[in-house]
Scaffold this motif. Structure first.
Motif, PDB file in Angstrom:
ATOM      1  N   LEU A 320       0.844  -1.191   0.000  1.00 21.25           N
ATOM      2  CA  LEU A 320       0.000   0.000   0.000  1.00 21.25           C
ATOM      3  C   LEU A 320       0.878   1.238   0.000  1.00 21.25           C
ATOM      4  CD1 LEU A 320      -2.755  -1.039   2.565  1.00 21.25           C
ATOM      5  CD2 LEU A 320      -2.911  -0.985   0.077  1.00 21.25           C
ATOM      6  N   ARG A 321       0.695   2.068  -1.012  1.00 21.16           N
ATOM      7  CA  ARG A 321       1.464   3.302  -1.111  1.00 21.16           C
ATOM      8  C   ARG A 321       0.713   4.410  -0.389  1.00 21.16           C
ATOM      9  NH1 ARG A 321       3.457   6.413  -6.621  1.00 21.16           N
ATOM     10  NH2 ARG A 321       4.373   8.223  -5.565  1.00 21.16           N
ATOM     11  N   PRO A 322       1.326   5.003   0.645  1.00 21.74           N
ATOM     12  CA  PRO A 322       0.602   6.026   1.416  1.00 21.74           C
ATOM     13  C   PRO A 322       0.665   7.386   0.730  1.00 21.74           C
ATOM     14  CG  PRO A 322       2.756   5.666   2.377  1.00 21.74           C
ATOM     15  CD  PRO A 322       2.640   4.702   1.222  1.00 21.74           C
ATOM     16  N   ALA A 323      -0.331   8.198   1.011  1.00 23.69           N
ATOM     17  CA  ALA A 323      -0.394   9.569   0.515  1.00 23.69           C
ATOM     18  C   ALA A 323      -1.319  10.354   1.430  1.00 23.69           C
ATOM     19  CB  ALA A 323      -0.889   9.614  -0.926  1.00 23.69           C
ATOM     20  N   VAL A 324      -1.369  11.656   1.183  1.00 25.41           N
ATOM     21  CA  VAL A 324      -2.302  12.532   1.882  1.00 25.41           C
ATOM     22  C   VAL A 324      -3.110  13.246   0.813  1.00 25.41           C
ATOM     23  CG1 VAL A 324      -2.560  14.505   3.425  1.00 25.41           C
ATOM     24  CG2 VAL A 324      -0.738  12.845   3.826  1.00 25.41           C
ATOM     25  N   VAL A 325      -4.433  13.189   0.904  1.00 27.28           N
ATOM     26  CA  VAL A 325      -5.289  13.721  -0.146  1.00 27.28           C
ATOM     27  C   VAL A 325      -6.465  14.466   0.472  1.00 27.28           C
ATOM     28  CG1 VAL A 325      -6.718  11.644  -0.300  1.00 27.28           C
ATOM     29  CG2 VAL A 325      -6.486  13.116  -2.305  1.00 27.28           C
ATOM     30  N   SER A 326      -6.973  15.460  -0.239  1.00 29.37           N
ATOM     31  CA  SER A 326      -8.220  16.137   0.117  1.00 29.37           C
ATOM     32  C   SER A 326      -9.175  16.000  -1.062  1.00 29.37           C
ATOM     33  CB  SER A 326      -7.975  17.612   0.450  1.00 29.37           C
ATOM     34  OG  SER A 326      -7.392  18.284  -0.648  1.00 29.37           O
ATOM     35  N   VAL A 327     -10.478  15.918  -0.787  1.00 30.97           N
ATOM     36  CA  VAL A 327     -11.488  15.652  -1.813  1.00 30.97           C
ATOM     37  C   VAL A 327     -12.664  16.603  -1.622  1.00 30.97           C
ATOM     38  CG1 VAL A 327     -13.068  13.942  -2.797  1.00 30.97           C
ATOM     39  CG2 VAL A 327     -10.824  13.226  -1.977  1.00 30.97           C
ATOM     40  N   ARG A 328     -13.170  17.130  -2.736  1.00 34.36           N
ATOM     41  CA  ARG A 328     -14.396  17.927  -2.759  1.00 34.36           C
ATOM     42  C   ARG A 328     -15.323  17.311  -3.799  1.00 34.36           C
ATOM     43  NH1 ARG A 328     -11.859  19.276   0.873  1.00 34.36           N
ATOM     44  NH2 ARG A 328     -11.116  21.334   1.511  1.00 34.36           N
ATOM     45  N   ALA A 329     -16.638  17.212  -3.499  1.00 37.06           N
ATOM     46  CA  ALA A 329     -17.603  16.639  -4.433  1.00 37.06           C
ATOM     47  C   ALA A 329     -18.919  17.400  -4.341  1.00 37.06           C
ATOM     48  CB  ALA A 329     -17.823  15.149  -4.153  1.00 37.06           C
ATOM     49  N   ARG A 330     -19.521  17.676  -5.512  1.00 37.80           N
ATOM     50  CA  ARG A 330     -20.818  18.341  -5.601  1.00 37.80           C
ATOM     51  C   ARG A 330     -21.667  17.613  -6.640  1.00 37.80           C
ATOM     52  NH1 ARG A 330     -18.449  20.325  -2.059  1.00 37.80           N
ATOM     53  NH2 ARG A 330     -18.336  22.503  -1.365  1.00 37.80           N
ATOM     54  N   ARG A 331     -22.978  17.512  -6.353  1.00 46.36           N
ATOM     55  CA  ARG A 331     -23.875  16.902  -7.323  1.00 46.36           C
ATOM     56  C   ARG A 331     -24.211  17.903  -8.412  1.00 46.36           C
ATOM     57  NH1 ARG A 331     -29.473  14.451  -5.303  1.00 46.36           N
ATOM     58  NH2 ARG A 331     -30.058  16.661  -5.244  1.00 46.36           N
ATOM     59  N   VAL A 332     -24.042  17.486  -9.650  1.00 47.00           N
ATOM     60  CA  VAL A 332     -24.364  18.313 -10.805  1.00 47.00           C
ATOM     61  C   VAL A 332     -25.264  17.484 -11.709  1.00 47.00           C
ATOM     62  CG1 VAL A 332     -23.470  19.597 -12.768  1.00 47.00           C
ATOM     63  CG2 VAL A 332     -22.164  19.513 -10.656  1.00 47.00           C
ATOM     64  N   GLY A 333     -26.558  17.809 -11.706  1.00 40.16           N
ATOM     65  CA  GLY A 333     -27.489  17.027 -12.505  1.00 40.16           C
ATOM     66  C   GLY A 333     -27.515  15.588 -12.050  1.00 40.16           C
ATOM     67  N   GLY A 334     -27.266  14.673 -12.979  1.00 46.28           N
ATOM     68  CA  GLY A 334     -27.250  13.258 -12.638  1.00 46.28           C
ATOM     69  C   GLY A 334     -25.875  12.726 -12.327  1.00 46.28           C
TER      70      GLY A 334
END
Length: 718
Positions: A320-334
């Motif tokens: 398992l390769r470690p990392a640090v990540v941030s995520v943003r998600a928004r619903r757009v239509g379908g």
């Protein structure tokens, strides 16, 4: 009426009441819908009902078994209308379909072509718009999705799926009406199974088309052009995802419909490799980290996802390769608009910058002159002794931290900047949290294209440690010099003889005064001692220079003087021998002045010679004069000095004053004035004792503090 085709009047009424058409347009639409040339009374509109449940003729067989048909997942994951049309055609073609058309009715009432597939559809592909009367206005007023079978004049059939328009307050922004048409010729099989299969596939395709249409206007294959521009403008990796649903309707995957140029995977995939791929193929760690389930929740609830940097792992060659990540998600239509950012490299760069600032004790700052806003790096707060949550200081508040004596340096720097002389450097002292700091500042003024100042930025470095080290080194150097000069002074004093106040036929007052600055210790010396032949040796001299070398030269000359004087040589011969010592006795030539004399107490005579030294002063009967002997050069200057011995008869009560140049030389005065003052002072103190006479000379003349001084006052007895 149920089971019958609606009348033209009924259709016209629906168009005028619900669609807002004028009467002429409504009648034209109704004519196009219900009075198609060649249509028979039996070729009526047959409504298939809501959401894939088509109304069937009596005797056509039982209703299809519920559940998604084969190929539903492929249709649901189509990245665009063109691909959706092609996939639908490939799955409907075995059931007799020859054409597939996809269209979306926009808010202007025009039906825009979105996708086409199949041989029979090629002629229609060149049309980008179709008039309003080519769709089925009655279906638009229904509250559910509809499928309608229409018979054409050639005996073929067209199955049309039309989405419902919902006016509910919570309805998503799918304002456009979507249409999917599947055409089969008269020769195609018309079994109930084929009919059901086409209806099921068309319903799946219609649901996907509606999701694509919900992204915006139907231009650019139903995908909004602005969305692509938004993706390209996002400075971090971003992508548009569409769900892939399983047999039970649950989201089992996401397809990456498109991504921007910054999109990259942890394993180095390019945007071209990411586009069109499945999400978990590109980012397999999304499932283990819970981000996949969070994205499904965003799709189902509409609640945005904002995950700050968190630990993330992806499998790579069994590890398992470690990392640090941030995520943003928004619903757009379908679908979902998702952005992400890997922070490993950024965190390392930030840490390196912080370490560099910390190790160099520097920070940077910028002040926007238009808005007054200020931006500081983390180290700036440490330099000024402030907490980071207090915010940066304004330019006006900075002066309160500068030591008052250093404010002029700040003013000069500001004036230089205002004259556009380029960057400035200056050093000031600041006082923060009760601590004094030395701060080095490099600043420059930022101007716009018109030359107007818009910002001030600079780098500030705390150089307190450097200044403390410099001060410690300077103190150590001064202490070493003091020790060395104390040694030189002690050596000089040790080498000088003890002053004898009583000599044969003479009373003497002798004073040696070192320079006030120990660094100026020189080579002044004197000698007043009886010789074996009954005469008194009187000598005074000054070695040029200061420090140990001058003291050592003085010792050498004085010792040589005593040795030569014991031979009975006269004053001129003594100086000639000393000249040889000065000329040859050092690796570097020694330069000195001297005056040497012999006093005969019986005859009261003084035989003397001088080597570049100030002449003695004779005080007699209230008059003071300099003794004249112009012959002779400085010791060590020439091998042929030409010293001459002269003899002077003295009387009881006469005073002789011998001195070094420290008594008469001051940098601020002219030499002639000082010599006149010497003669005047010598006359004034002649009635006093030799010691008092000496004190008068020293107090009136104010000896040179930068040089050592030697003075001898001799009184001839009776």
């Amino acid at each position: 009426m149920p089971g019958d085709a609606p009348s033209a009047a009924r259709v016209t009424e629906l168009l005028v009441r619900h669609l807002g058409c004028d009467a002429a347009q409504a009648r034209a639409c109704a004519s196009g819908l219900l009075e198609t040339p060649g249509a028979t009374a039996g070729e009526a509109v047959r409504d298939a009902g809501a959401r894939g449940g088509a109304t069937r003729r009596p005797g056509t067989g039982p209703a299809p078994t519920p559940g998604p048909p084969d190929g539903a997942m492929e249709l649901a994951s189509a990245p665009g209308p063109a691909e959706l049309a092609q996939r639908l055609y490939e799955r409907a073609e075995p059931w007799g379909a020859t054409a597939v058309l996809l269209a979306v009715l926009d808010t202007e009432g025009m039906l825009r072509m979105s996708g086409a597939a199949g041989p029979a559809a090629q002629a229609d592909c060149d049309w980008s718009q179709m008039p309003l009367h080519r769709i089925l206005p009655p279906a638009r007023t229904a509250g559910a999705d509809h499928q309608v079978w229409l018979d054409d004049k050639d005996g073929g059939q067209t199955l049309t799926w039309i989405s419902a328009r919902s006016d509910a307050p919570r309805a998503p922004r799918a304002a456009a009406v979507c249409m999917v048409s599947v055409t089969r010729p008269d020769s195609a099989p018309r079994t109930p199974a084929a009919r059901r299969r086409l209806e099921e596939l068309t319903d799946c395709a219609g649901q996907r088309l509606r999701g694509l249409a919900a992204l915006g206007l139907p231009d650019d294959h139903v995908r909004a052009a602005w969305l692509g521009a938004v993706l390209d403008a996002i400075p971090v990796p971003a992508a548009l995802l569409f769900p892939v649903r399983g047999p039970l309707g649950r989201v089992v995957e996401f397809t990456v419909d498109r991504c921007n140029a910054h999109a990259t995977g942890l394993l180095g995939r390019t945007p071209e490799q990411i586009t069109g791929s499945r999400l978990l193929d590109v980012f397999p760690g999304m499932f283990l980290s819970g981000i996949f389930d969070a994205c499904v929740a965003v799709l189902e609830t509409g609640v945005p996802l904002d995950r700050d940097p968190f630990p993330y792992e992806e499998p790579l060659r069994g590890v398992l390769r470690p990392a640090v990540v941030s995520v943003r998600a928004r619903r757009v239509g379908g679908g979902l608009l998702v952005s992400w950012q890997f922070h490993d490299e950024q965190a390392r760069l930030t840490a390196r910058v912080d370490d560099a600032e910390r190790l160099a004790d520097l920070g940077w700052a910028e002040w926007n002159l238009a808005t007054g806003e200020a931006t500081w790096s983390r180290r700036m707060y440490d330099i000024f002794g402030l907490a980071p949550d207090s915010g940066p200081l304004s330019l006006g508040a900075l002066s309160g931290y500068v030591v008052e004596d250093d404010l002029p340096a700040v003013v000069r720097a500001v004036q230089s900047l205002s004259r556009d002389h380029g960057p400035v450097w200056f050093e000031i002292r600041t006082r923060a949290s009760g601590r004094l700091r030395h701060v080095s500042v490099n600043a420059e003024l930022v101007r716009d294209s018109l030359g107007n100042p818009v910002a001030l930025r600079g780098v500030v470095q705390d150089v307190s440690r450097v200044r403390r080290v410099e001060a410690a080194l300077d103190a150590s150097r001064r202490e070493a010099e003091r020790r060395q000069l104390r040694m030189a002074e002690e050596l000089q004093l040790a080498l000088l003889p003890r002053a004898h106040t009583t000599l044969p036929g003479l009373r003497a007052a002798i004073r040696y005064l070192p320079a006030e600055n120990c660094a100026r210790v020189g080579g002044d010396w004197f000698e007043a001692t009886p010789l074996p032949d009954g005469r008194v040796l009187i000598a005074i001299g000054d070695v040029l220079g200061h420090g140990l070398q001058a003291a050592a030269g003085m010792a050498q000359l004085r010792n040589a003087l005593l040795g030569i004087a014991y031979t009975g040589a006269d004053a001129a011969r003594v100086l000639e021998c000393l000249n040889l010592v000065a000329f040859h006795g050092h690796a570097e030539s020694l330069t000195a002045t001297a005056a040497v004399g012999h006093f005969d107490p019986v005859r009261r005579t003084l035989s003397w010679a001088r080597a570049g030294h100030p002449p003695p002063v004779l005080v007699r009967d209230g008059r003071a004069t300099e003794l004249v002997n112009g012959d002779g050069t400085t010791l060590g200057a020439s091998l042929d000095p030409g010293y001459v011995c002269k003899t002077l008869s003295l009387a009881p009560g006469d005073r002789l004053i011998l001195y070094t140049d420290g008594l008469v030389e001051r940098r601020a005065d002219r030499a002639g004035d000082r010599e006149d003052l010497l003669l005047a002072t010598a006359r004034r103190g002649a009635a006093d004792t030799p010691e008092e006479h000496l004190e008068t000379l020293l107090s009136v003349l104010h000896i040179n503090p930068e040089d050592d001084t030697c003075v001898i006052v001799l009184h001839v007895g009776s």
